[in-house]
Structure formats: C-alpha cells, structure tokens
Design a protein around this motif. Structure first.
Motif, PDB file in Angstrom:
ATOM      1  N   PRO A  52      77.380  23.957  16.629  1.00 30.77           N
ATOM      2  CA  PRO A  52      77.050  22.663  17.221  1.00 30.77           C
ATOM      3  C   PRO A  52      76.505  21.707  16.157  1.00 30.77           C
ATOM      4  O   PRO A  52      75.799  22.130  15.227  1.00 30.77           O
ATOM      5  CB  PRO A  52      75.965  22.999  18.256  1.00 30.77           C
ATOM      6  CG  PRO A  52      76.095  24.470  18.487  1.00 30.77           C
ATOM      7  CD  PRO A  52      76.597  25.061  17.219  1.00 30.77           C
ATOM      8  N   TYR A  53      76.828  20.427  16.300  1.00 27.50           N
ATOM      9  CA  TYR A  53      76.399  19.426  15.323  1.00 27.50           C
ATOM     10  C   TYR A  53      74.879  19.445  15.169  1.00 27.50           C
ATOM     11  O   TYR A  53      74.347  19.333  14.062  1.00 27.50           O
ATOM     12  CB  TYR A  53      76.869  18.042  15.774  1.00 27.50           C
ATOM     13  CG  TYR A  53      76.612  16.942  14.774  1.00 27.50           C
ATOM     14  CD1 TYR A  53      77.516  16.695  13.737  1.00 27.50           C
ATOM     15  CD2 TYR A  53      75.473  16.142  14.863  1.00 27.50           C
ATOM     16  CE1 TYR A  53      77.284  15.693  12.811  1.00 27.50           C
ATOM     17  CE2 TYR A  53      75.234  15.137  13.951  1.00 27.50           C
ATOM     18  CZ  TYR A  53      76.143  14.910  12.927  1.00 27.50           C
ATOM     19  OH  TYR A  53      75.909  13.912  12.014  1.00 27.50           O
ATOM     20  N   GLY A  54      74.167  19.604  16.268  1.00 24.31           N
ATOM     21  CA  GLY A  54      72.712  19.577  16.226  1.00 24.31           C
ATOM     22  C   GLY A  54      72.091  20.744  15.490  1.00 24.31           C
ATOM     23  O   GLY A  54      70.907  20.696  15.119  1.00 24.31           O
ATOM     24  N   ALA A  55      72.877  21.807  15.264  1.00 21.50           N
ATOM     25  CA  ALA A  55      72.349  22.981  14.561  1.00 21.50           C
ATOM     26  C   ALA A  55      72.519  22.878  13.049  1.00 21.50           C
ATOM     27  O   ALA A  55      72.093  23.767  12.312  1.00 21.50           O
ATOM     28  CB  ALA A  55      73.043  24.243  15.070  1.00 21.50           C
ATOM     29  N   LEU A  56      73.143  21.789  12.582  1.00 26.06           N
ATOM     30  CA  LEU A  56      73.458  21.655  11.168  1.00 26.06           C
ATOM     31  C   LEU A  56      72.496  20.718  10.455  1.00 26.06           C
ATOM     32  O   LEU A  56      72.028  19.733  11.032  1.00 26.06           O
ATOM     33  CB  LEU A  56      74.896  21.128  10.999  1.00 26.06           C
ATOM     34  CG  LEU A  56      76.005  21.976  11.607  1.00 26.06           C
ATOM     35  CD1 LEU A  56      77.338  21.259  11.452  1.00 26.06           C
ATOM     36  CD2 LEU A  56      76.048  23.351  10.971  1.00 26.06           C
ATOM     37  N   ASP A  57      72.224  21.033   9.211  1.00 28.23           N
ATOM     38  CA  ASP A  57      71.456  20.145   8.340  1.00 28.23           C
ATOM     39  C   ASP A  57      72.464  19.223   7.658  1.00 28.23           C
ATOM     40  O   ASP A  57      73.022  19.554   6.618  1.00 28.23           O
ATOM     41  CB  ASP A  57      70.681  20.970   7.306  1.00 28.23           C
ATOM     42  CG  ASP A  57      69.850  20.106   6.366  1.00 28.23           C
ATOM     43  OD1 ASP A  57      69.666  18.916   6.675  1.00 28.23           O
ATOM     44  OD2 ASP A  57      69.396  20.614   5.325  1.00 28.23           O
ATOM     45  N   ILE A  58      72.698  18.067   8.280  1.00 26.83           N
ATOM     46  CA  ILE A  58      73.760  17.180   7.838  1.00 26.83           C
ATOM     47  C   ILE A  58      73.409  16.526   6.502  1.00 26.83           C
ATOM     48  O   ILE A  58      72.273  16.109   6.268  1.00 26.83           O
ATOM     49  CB  ILE A  58      74.035  16.098   8.898  1.00 26.83           C
ATOM     50  CG1 ILE A  58      74.453  16.752  10.219  1.00 26.83           C
ATOM     51  CG2 ILE A  58      75.111  15.127   8.427  1.00 26.83           C
ATOM     52  CD1 ILE A  58      75.717  17.576  10.140  1.00 26.83           C
ATOM     53  N   ARG A  59      74.404  16.453   5.635  1.00 27.74           N
ATOM     54  CA  ARG A  59      74.250  15.806   4.331  1.00 27.74           C
ATOM     55  C   ARG A  59      73.865  14.333   4.515  1.00 27.74           C
ATOM     56  O   ARG A  59      74.452  13.607   5.320  1.00 27.74           O
ATOM     57  CB  ARG A  59      75.574  15.903   3.564  1.00 27.74           C
ATOM     58  CG  ARG A  59      75.612  15.151   2.248  1.00 27.74           C
ATOM     59  CD  ARG A  59      77.040  15.121   1.726  1.00 27.74           C
ATOM     60  NE  ARG A  59      77.534  16.463   1.465  1.00 27.74           N
ATOM     61  CZ  ARG A  59      77.413  17.070   0.290  1.00 27.74           C
ATOM     62  NH1 ARG A  59      76.823  16.454  -0.710  1.00 27.74           N
ATOM     63  NH2 ARG A  59      77.885  18.282   0.116  1.00 27.74           N
ATOM     64  N   LYS A  60      72.876  13.892   3.749  1.00 31.32           N
ATOM     65  CA  LYS A  60      72.434  12.495   3.807  1.00 31.32           C
ATOM     66  C   LYS A  60      72.629  11.855   2.439  1.00 31.32           C
ATOM     67  O   LYS A  60      72.012  12.258   1.462  1.00 31.32           O
ATOM     68  CB  LYS A  60      70.967  12.411   4.215  1.00 31.32           C
ATOM     69  CG  LYS A  60      70.672  12.985   5.599  1.00 31.32           C
ATOM     70  CD  LYS A  60      69.192  12.918   5.920  1.00 31.32           C
ATOM     71  CE  LYS A  60      68.919  13.446   7.328  1.00 31.32           C
ATOM     72  NZ  LYS A  60      69.231  14.892   7.456  1.00 31.32           N
ATOM     73  N   GLY A  61      73.513  10.871   2.390  1.00 34.54           N
ATOM     74  CA  GLY A  61      73.756  10.174   1.131  1.00 34.54           C
ATOM     75  C   GLY A  61      74.664  10.964   0.209  1.00 34.54           C
ATOM     76  O   GLY A  61      75.099  12.081   0.497  1.00 34.54           O
ATOM     77  N   GLY A  62      74.932  10.370  -0.952  1.00 34.77           N
ATOM     78  CA  GLY A  62      75.797  11.011  -1.924  1.00 34.77           C
ATOM     79  C   GLY A  62      77.255  10.804  -1.594  1.00 34.77           C
ATOM     80  O   GLY A  62      77.626  10.334  -0.510  1.00 34.77           O
ATOM     81  N   ALA A  63      78.113  11.170  -2.535  1.00 38.49           N
ATOM     82  CA  ALA A  63      79.553  11.014  -2.347  1.00 38.49           C
ATOM     83  C   ALA A  63      80.058  12.001  -1.301  1.00 38.49           C
ATOM     84  O   ALA A  63      79.648  13.157  -1.272  1.00 38.49           O
ATOM     85  CB  ALA A  63      80.281  11.232  -3.670  1.00 38.49           C
TER      86      ALA A  63
END
Length: 255
Positions: A52-63
């Motif tokens: 699930p999307y909510g279980a992920l540590d989504i990348r913030k910034g960067g290419a």
C-alpha cells in the motif's frame, strides 16, 4: 545507397515510430490489469502484489529514477500483468477475494498467450503469509517470487525465488528444497521500488534480472530473438540511416 547531405527531421523516414501501447485497465481501487507493452503484444501472465502507498517511505526530492514501477516494468518485459494493492483500511476488503478476481481477470485477457501456468511476484512482505496458501493450492501457479520476507519452509511446494535485504537474512537453519534465496546489501525491504527513499538501483537491477531469468525458466517465456532485434537496429542506423526508426528500436532504461 547515397548518404543525404543533411538531416531533414520532416522527411517521411523520420516520422516517429509508433511504440508499443496498451491501456492500463483499472478493475477497482486495488486491482489493475496491464497487457504486454511490447511489439509482440502478447505474453505469459503474472500477478503482482504491491505494498500500500501509505506503507512506503516515499522519495522526497531529487531526480526521478528512470526505472519504471513494477506494473509497467514487467509489461515492458513482455508479461501480461494483474496487480493488487492491499487495502487494510477497508474492513470489508478481502485479500483472498481480490486475488481471485485479479487472477480471473488476467486469465480472461486476450493478450495472454499461455493459459496453463502463471506466476506471482510479491513486493509486500506483510502479506506473504496470505499469498502463499492461495498460490500453492492452485495448480495453475507454477512459481513464486518474493521480496522482503521468508515464508515458513514447509509452505513452499513450488519453485520460489526470495530476495532479502540485510536486516532479513535468514538464519542458517532456514532451508527449503524449492526456494532460492539472495540477500542484498541494502536496508529497505522495498529496495526495488523506484518511488521509495530506500530504492537501491544496483540491487534493484540485479534482483529484477534474476527474477526475469527465473520466471522465463518456469513460464517458458517471454523469449525474444535478440539477434533479429539487433539486426533491425543496425539496419535502421547504418543502412536506412533513420534516426526515428533507430530510436524506435531502443528503450529508455534497459534492465
């Protein structure tokens, strides 16, 4: 043939080549279906189980990585794909029912070219114990790939490939005649997902290559004539001398 004196982007031979295209079919909020994204247009079937999307540590910034997310990535490899994203927040949602619906939808896809054997690829380590019993009782599923978790050894009755991060390395007593385990020097169980902060491109590419070889072995494909593809590429580049047609034989990011 004589070479052109200059490059004319408007010449008939330089018009963009149509690339493989098939729409993503949204079956529900948690289930999607994707036909193969290859010129052949058909392929064997796999079911993906995504976190699930909510279980992920989504990348913030960067290419943004060039590596596509799993549904697109496997479709570009030539597979027909059904994908499930569990919804634990919905008390009425059932993983078993979602798995059955997705499997039946995949088997009804007209672009599916193998109808007697399928595979499951699990990217969500939290649901492995739900997936394995459903897979092993259905003779149509002949192989399993798991990222981030090791199911009980006595539950694996079909050939299984397991990819683990360093924090999940099994102890020496863990063994299964049907499983092959690889451990990667990375900290996240989601190291193969390009949208997460723990994405490791080197380990991801290696794990995907191993999974691709493994799935081709047990599903019998998809297999492409690489010699013919290379000959077409060099013909367009050096004999026909068409930039557009040459680029049409290439991909953004080879895995």
């Amino acid at each position: 043939m004589p070479f052109a004196n200059h490059y004319d982007p408007n010449a008939p031979s330089e018009q963009p080549v149509p690339l493989p295209s098939a729409p993503l079919l949204v079956l529900s909020e948690t289930e999607v279906l994707q036909a193969p994204l290859t010129r052949r247009g058909t392929g064997p079937g796999i079911v993906l189980v995504l976190p699930p999307y909510g279980a992920l540590d989504i990348r913030k910034g960067g290419a943004k990585p060039l590596d596509p997310e799993p549904v697109q990535k496997w479709a570009e490899e030539g597979f027909a794909v059904a994908a499930i994203t569990p919804n634990a927040s919905d008390s009425g949602w059932s993983f078993e029912q979602s798995f059955k619906r997705s499997t039946e939808a995949l088997m009804g896809l007209k672009e599916l070219d193998t109808h007697d054997k399928y595979a499951v690829v699990v990217y969500d380590p939290e649901v492995v114990d739900f997936v394995v019993p459903l897979v092993v009782i259905d003779h149509r599923f002949v192989t399993l790939v798991i990222y981030g978790a090791t199911p009980p050894t006595d539950s694996l009755s079909i050939p299984s490939l397991i990819h683990l991060h360093t924090g999940k390395k099994p102890d020496e007593s863990y063994s299964s005649a049907n499983s092959l385990i690889h451990v990667y020097a990375t900290a996240s169980p989601h190291f193969v997902l390009p949208q997460v902060a723990g994405y490791d491109p080197g380990s991801s590419a290696l794990a995907h290559s191993r999974s691709l070889v493994f799935l081709r072995k047990w599903l019998g494909g998809p297999v492409f004539d690489l010699e013919a593809i290379w000959e077409e590429h060099t013909y367009f580049e050096f004999e026909d001398r068409s930039v557009a047609k040459t680029m049409g034989t290439m991909v953004v990011c080879a895995s």
